[in-house]
Motif scaffolding. Structure first.
Motif, short mmCIF file in Angstrom:
data_model
loop_
_atom_site.label_atom_id
_atom_site.label_comp_id
_atom_site.label_asym_id
_atom_site.label_seq_id
_atom_site.Cartn_x
_atom_site.Cartn_y
_atom_site.Cartn_z
N GLU A 8 16.37 50.06 3.03
CA GLU A 8 17.74 49.64 2.71
C GLU A 8 18.42 50.53 1.68
O GLU A 8 19.64 50.65 1.65
CB GLU A 8 17.72 48.19 2.19
CG GLU A 8 17.31 47.18 3.25
CD GLU A 8 16.38 46.12 2.71
OE1 GLU A 8 15.93 46.26 1.56
OE2 GLU A 8 16.09 45.15 3.44
N PRO A 45 15.13 43.73 -6.85
CA PRO A 45 15.44 42.75 -5.78
C PRO A 45 16.95 42.61 -5.54
O PRO A 45 17.39 42.53 -4.39
CB PRO A 45 14.83 41.45 -6.31
CG PRO A 45 13.76 41.89 -7.25
CD PRO A 45 14.29 43.13 -7.90
N ALA A 46 17.74 42.56 -6.62
CA ALA A 46 19.19 42.44 -6.46
C ALA A 46 19.77 43.70 -5.83
O ALA A 46 20.70 43.63 -5.01
CB ALA A 46 19.85 42.18 -7.82
N ARG A 48 18.29 45.74 -3.73
CA ARG A 48 17.99 45.73 -2.29
C ARG A 48 18.88 44.73 -1.55
O ARG A 48 19.33 44.99 -0.44
CB ARG A 48 16.51 45.39 -2.07
CG ARG A 48 15.55 46.48 -2.54
CD ARG A 48 14.12 46.20 -2.09
NE ARG A 48 13.23 47.29 -2.47
CZ ARG A 48 12.46 47.28 -3.56
NH1 ARG A 48 12.47 46.22 -4.36
NH2 ARG A 48 11.69 48.31 -3.85
N GLN A 49 19.12 43.57 -2.16
CA GLN A 49 19.98 42.58 -1.53
C GLN A 49 21.41 43.09 -1.43
O GLN A 49 22.11 42.85 -0.44
CB GLN A 49 19.95 41.27 -2.33
CG GLN A 49 20.79 40.15 -1.74
CD GLN A 49 20.40 39.81 -0.31
OE1 GLN A 49 19.22 39.67 -0.01
NE2 GLN A 49 21.38 39.69 0.58
N ARG A 52 21.61 45.30 1.54
CA ARG A 52 21.68 44.53 2.79
C ARG A 52 23.08 43.95 2.99
O ARG A 52 23.61 43.95 4.10
CB ARG A 52 20.64 43.41 2.78
CG ARG A 52 19.21 43.87 2.99
CD ARG A 52 18.27 42.71 3.26
NE ARG A 52 18.04 41.92 2.07
CZ ARG A 52 17.07 42.14 1.19
NH1 ARG A 52 16.24 43.16 1.39
NH2 ARG A 52 16.92 41.37 0.13
N SER A 53 23.68 43.47 1.91
CA SER A 53 24.99 42.85 1.99
C SER A 53 26.07 43.85 2.39
O SER A 53 27.02 43.50 3.10
CB SER A 53 25.35 42.21 0.64
OG SER A 53 26.64 41.66 0.66
N LEU A 98 23.43 39.67 -9.17
CA LEU A 98 23.86 40.08 -7.84
C LEU A 98 25.33 39.76 -7.59
O LEU A 98 26.07 40.57 -7.02
CB LEU A 98 22.99 39.41 -6.77
CG LEU A 98 23.35 39.72 -5.32
CD1 LEU A 98 23.25 41.21 -5.03
CD2 LEU A 98 22.44 38.94 -4.37
N ASN A 102 28.16 42.47 -6.65
CA ASN A 102 28.90 42.28 -5.41
C ASN A 102 30.41 42.32 -5.66
O ASN A 102 31.17 43.00 -4.95
CB ASN A 102 28.50 40.95 -4.78
CG ASN A 102 29.00 40.78 -3.37
OD1 ASN A 102 28.52 41.42 -2.45
ND2 ASN A 102 30.00 39.93 -3.21
#
Length: 465
Positions: A8, A45-46, A48-49, A52-53, A98, A102
């Motif tokens: 990702e 982790p954030a 990678r998320q 993905r987002s 996150l 975002n």
């Protein structure tokens, strides 16, 4: 590194940072980190998320500053993790939550969704549509695609399809005319009769992007008959459109890769996209010396071609296609080197390289730039992992090695070089200001010189660094 081989997050280095980030039209959010930094691990982790987002919307990258400290110093990194948003080079100063990350990205995305009247769908008796259109509707119950997801979808599909929002409670006639109700609909581009819109399944930009890509056409299937027609056109003195060709053994990539490749159409319109099944078109693949699969190459309008070496994703392939289509750099193989270079009176600058060599990969874009500067010189590359005998016969011992073949002699230099350095090397080699002296020429030129001549002579040993 924390993100090595991460599906990702794109790991960047000095080898590709300039071409992928600085010289690219893409939006990047890059995480500069150290594997020894605990905060960097907590962010992972954030991060990678977030990747993905925003899949397909922007590019999320990472640089390991322990391995690539020169790049980090170049970008002014003094603490870890440092998050930089490109192309503005804006440093993120918020929390590592996150939601905050975002929101930071969303505020910086351009507003690319268009009014339905600008898509061409509402033209009286419209019988054609130059670009596909995605229409999201709102209903009287206020059921809509979230504004943030609409914004992300419009950026993700930029160049592929228009994205428009219609409030059917306020524009009932428009929705009735388009024969759409609740949800998101896809209108396929057409040159004649418009097709019935297709209802798309998905609740966010990522799902809807994949749904749209599934509806778009795949690469053209290119057969030996197509190539025969193409080369007849070239033999007749005409140039052809450049082609980005994807060689496979099965005819089709896996499903996820096929969707990724469809996105190339949004980045380049001047290059045709084709796929060649080497299990069926053996002669075609042999003609292009295809020994591995998958393989991508750019067939230039002149009929020459350059093989791609890099990450298999739509943006990088599109950037390569643009560069190669506008350059005069071509791939040379054991089947073509002697005929084109060794047995020719034409001047050639040849780059002997290996795809695993970082300085080699940084040199290729520089060489493409230079190839547009000299009309009387041909430019080629030899992959020494695919054609080792060509490199051995030319005495290549390090990569990259740039060799200028001119008037029966060869002049070389090694290591990564910028376009300016390559250009200077060519100019000096063709019109040398330095004379290599032998015992005979030393006596003739130096010992017998006139009183007014002044010589500066460097006596050296080749092994002396």
């Amino acid at each position: 590194g924390i993100y090595d081989d991460d599906p990702e997050v794109v790991t960047l280095s000095r080898n590709d940072f300039q071409s992928s980030v600085v010289e690219s039209e893409d939006i990047w959010f890059v995480n500069y980190y150290s594997p020894q930094c605990s905060h960097c691990h907590h962010l992972a982790p954030a991060w990678r998320q977030l990747a993905r987002s925003f899949e397909g919307v922007i590019r999320i990258g990472a640089v390991n500053c322990e391995e690539d400290w020169q790049l980090c110093r170049q970008e002014g990194i003094h603490s870890f993790p440092s998050l930089i948003f490109y192309p503005e080079r804006e440093k993120y100063a918020g929390s590592r939550d996150l939601d905050d990350l975002n929101d930071f990205v969303l505020r910086r995305l351009p507003d690319l969704d268009v009014h339905i009247s600008d898509t061409g769908l509402l033209q009286p008796e419209a019988s054609s549509l130059l670009r596909s259109v995605v229409v999201a509707t709102c209903t009287s119950a206020n059921i809509c695609l979230a504004k943030e997801e609409l914004k992300k979808l419009a950026v993700a599909l930029d160049g592929l399809a228009y994205v428009s929002l219609v409030d059917c409670s306020k524009a009932a006639a428009t929705c009735k005319n388009l024969k759409i109700g609740d949800g998101v609909y896809f209108f396929e581009a057409a040159t004649s009769q418009l097709k019935k819109p297709k209802h798309l399944e998905g609740s966010d930009a990522s799902e809807l992007r994949r749904a749209v890509l599934k509806e778009l056409p795949s690469f053209e299937v290119v057969t030996s008959e197509v190539f025969k027609s193409l080369f007849q056109q070239l033999d007749g003195g005409d140039e052809s459109e450049p082609w980005l060709l994807h060689f496979t053994k099965s005819g089709q990539p896996d499903a996820s890769q096929e969707l990724e490749l469809k996105h190339i159409r949004g980045y380049i319109q001047s290059v045709r996209l084709g796929t060649v099944d080497c299990s069926k078109e053996v002669d075609v693949c042999s003609q292009f010396s295809v020994t591995k699969s998958p393989l991508f190459l750019l067939l230039q309008s002149s009929g020459e071609y350059e093989v791609y070496h890099g990450r298999v994703n739509a943006r990088d392939l599109a950037s390569f296609a643009k560069e190669s289509a506008g350059s005069r750099l071509q791939t040379l193989t054991i089947a073509t080197f002697d005929r084109k270079v060794s047995q020719s009176k034409t001047t050639w600058l040849v780059d002997f390289f290996a795809p695993w060599c970082p300085p080699c990969m940084r040199t290729l874009p520089e060489l493409r730039k230079v190839s547009r500067s000299f009309d009387g010189i041909m430019f080629g590359v030899v992959d020494c992992t695919s054609d080792p005998s060509v490199c051995q016969s030319n005495g290549i011992s390090s990569y990259p090695s740039l060799v200028l073949f001119h008037n029966g002699s060869a002049t070389s230099m090694s290591g990564y070089k910028t376009a300016m350095e390559i250009r200077e090397f060519v100019e000096i080699s063709l019109d040398p200001k330095v004379v290599t002296l032998t015992p005979e020429t030393f006596k003739e030129l130096v010992e017998s010189k006139s009183v007014d001549d002044v010589w500066a002579i460097d006596f050296f040993a080749p092994w002396c660094g």
